[in-house]
Each structure stands twice: as C-alpha cells, then as structure tokens.
Enzyme design. Structure first.
Site, PDB file in Angstrom:
ATOM      1  N   ASP A 143       0.860  -1.187   0.000  1.00  0.00           N
ATOM      2  CA  ASP A 143       0.000   0.000   0.000  1.00  0.00           C
ATOM      3  C   ASP A 143       0.898   1.240   0.000  1.00  0.00           C
ATOM      4  O   ASP A 143       0.944   1.990   0.962  1.00  0.00           O
ATOM      5  CB  ASP A 143      -0.909  -0.043   1.237  1.00  0.00           C
ATOM      6  CG  ASP A 143      -1.970   1.038   1.206  1.00  0.00           C
ATOM      7  OD1 ASP A 143      -2.474   1.355   0.116  1.00  0.00           O
ATOM      8  OD2 ASP A 143      -2.285   1.583   2.278  1.00  0.00           O
ATOM      9  N   ILE A 144       1.611   1.416  -1.107  1.00  0.00           N
ATOM     10  CA  ILE A 144       2.670   2.422  -1.182  1.00  0.00           C
ATOM     11  C   ILE A 144       2.309   3.509  -2.184  1.00  0.00           C
ATOM     12  O   ILE A 144       2.137   3.231  -3.387  1.00  0.00           O
ATOM     13  CB  ILE A 144       4.014   1.763  -1.571  1.00  0.00           C
ATOM     14  CG1 ILE A 144       4.451   0.774  -0.481  1.00  0.00           C
ATOM     15  CG2 ILE A 144       5.082   2.831  -1.787  1.00  0.00           C
ATOM     16  CD1 ILE A 144       5.681  -0.023  -0.837  1.00  0.00           C
TER      17      ILE A 144
END
Length: 221
Positions: A143-144
């Site tokens: 989740d970057i």
C-alpha cells in the site's frame, strides 16, 4: 468531542505538516472519524480503510486469523493494521515498513499505533527491505503511494517475483493500486500476466472506489 460532532457537517482539519516524502500531510475529522490525507489523496482511514478491509474480506477473515506473520509495506497512519487488530482480532505478528519517519510520528500521536504490542515498525525503503528480509510471510499487504504517485519499482518483474518468493505456501499478497488513466489499466493487466501461473493465482477485484483497484495473489504451490 465537539470537533467529532461537527465533522458530520463539514471536515475539520486539526493538523497539517509539510513532509519531504509526502509533500503535505493532514489529519482531519471527517464524518466522525480521524483520517490521514496527503495533498490529493486519502492515506489512511476513510476510503482507504474501506478498500483494504474489502480486500481482507475477500481473502477471508477466517484465513487471516490463522496466519502467523503479516508484512505491511507502506504503513502511513496504520489503518489496515487497525483493521487487522481491532476488527478481525488478529493475534499474530505484524511487521510494518514505512519510509517516512514523520508519518509514523503522526500515526503514533493521532492513531495510537505505538500501543499495538504485536506490531514492529521498521523505517526503511520497501524495495530495500524486501531484498534484505530473511522472513517468510502469510500475507503481504502493499500500500505504497507518494501522494497520487506509485513508485515504478512496485510493478517491475524483479520486485513482484521477490515479493512472491517471500510468501509461505497458501500465502497471499494484497496489492492496492491507483488507477488514474488508461495507462494505469494497461500497467495492472501487464502486472497480472507476469505472475507465474503455475505457482500463483491472481485476480483483480471489482472496484469499490473509482480510482483504486486491488490485486490479490495467492501462492498455491
């Protein structure tokens, strides 16, 4: 709290800071809950928490509860970690990797992330961490984002193969991606086709938010 009540009428910003990594970080009361945002997108809680909760539900809460070690690449405010601990009642180990130490300070101050005993936070670049770690994981959550941008390395074959290598048998990857144009659609489809179909199954979930698409990969071998 009066701010919480008024936030059902209109958002109330309680914190704003410029960050070297994320440009602007804001903490806001919105619809009765604290959310963490960058300048142009939701970073934690709010819509992002709904998206990742949807992904975990698709994997199956019963499977998540059986897992021993979960890796979160990109912690921000820690909303998916809160979902795991507070909603699913996950008791295993969680390792969170976050490149921005300022983000973790905010997560601790406003979202009490430092009170989660089973959580280890590592300040590091996700790419570097994935190369170095000797552990294997039951679930890897990717989740970057840097505001609305996703680093290119996330979609490169070398990185995806390394992340898949770190999975235990029957392990899962939950990858949150942002779709802003057709090129991003093409990018996601290409990413899926490069996953080794003999060892892994992969799917894109129907979108519940316009600009986010979840990819789930399961190690079947």
């Amino acid at each position: 709290m009066i701010q919480k009540l008024f936030s059902y009428l209109y958002p109330i910003k309680i914190f704003k800071k410029k960050s070297a990594r994320s440009k602007v970080i804001e903490v806001t009361w919105a619809n009765g809950e604290l959310v963490l945002d960058s300048e142009n997108t939701n970073y934690s809680y709010g819509s992002l928490q709904r998206i990742l909760r949807y992904g975990l539900r698709n994997i199956g809460y019963d499977k998540v509860l059986q897992m021993e070690h979960i890796l979160v690449l990109g912690v921000a405010g820690g909303s998916v970690i809160k979902t795991l601990v507070d909603e699913i009642n996950y008791k295993g180990k969680i390792t969170g990797v976050e490149i921005d130490p300022e983000m973790i300070q905010i997560a601790n101050q406003y979202f009490n992330l430092n009170e989660i005993k089973q959580l280890e936070i590592i300040i590091d670049d996700a790419f570097e961490f994935v190369l170095k770690t000797k552990d294997r994981y039951d679930l890897i959550i990717i989740d970057i984002f840097e505001d609305t941008n996703m680093p290119n390395f996330l979609f490169e074959k070398f990185f995806s193969e390394r992340v898949c290598f770190l999975l235990k048998d029957q392990g899962f990857i939950l990858f949150n991606t942002m779709i802003l144009d057709e090129a991003h659609n093409v990018r996601n489809r290409k990413y899926i086709t490069e996953i080794n179909a003999q060892l892994f199954t992969s799917k894109m979930l129907p979108r519940i938010e316009v600009h986010n698409e979840l990819i789930i990969i399961e190690k079947v071998a």
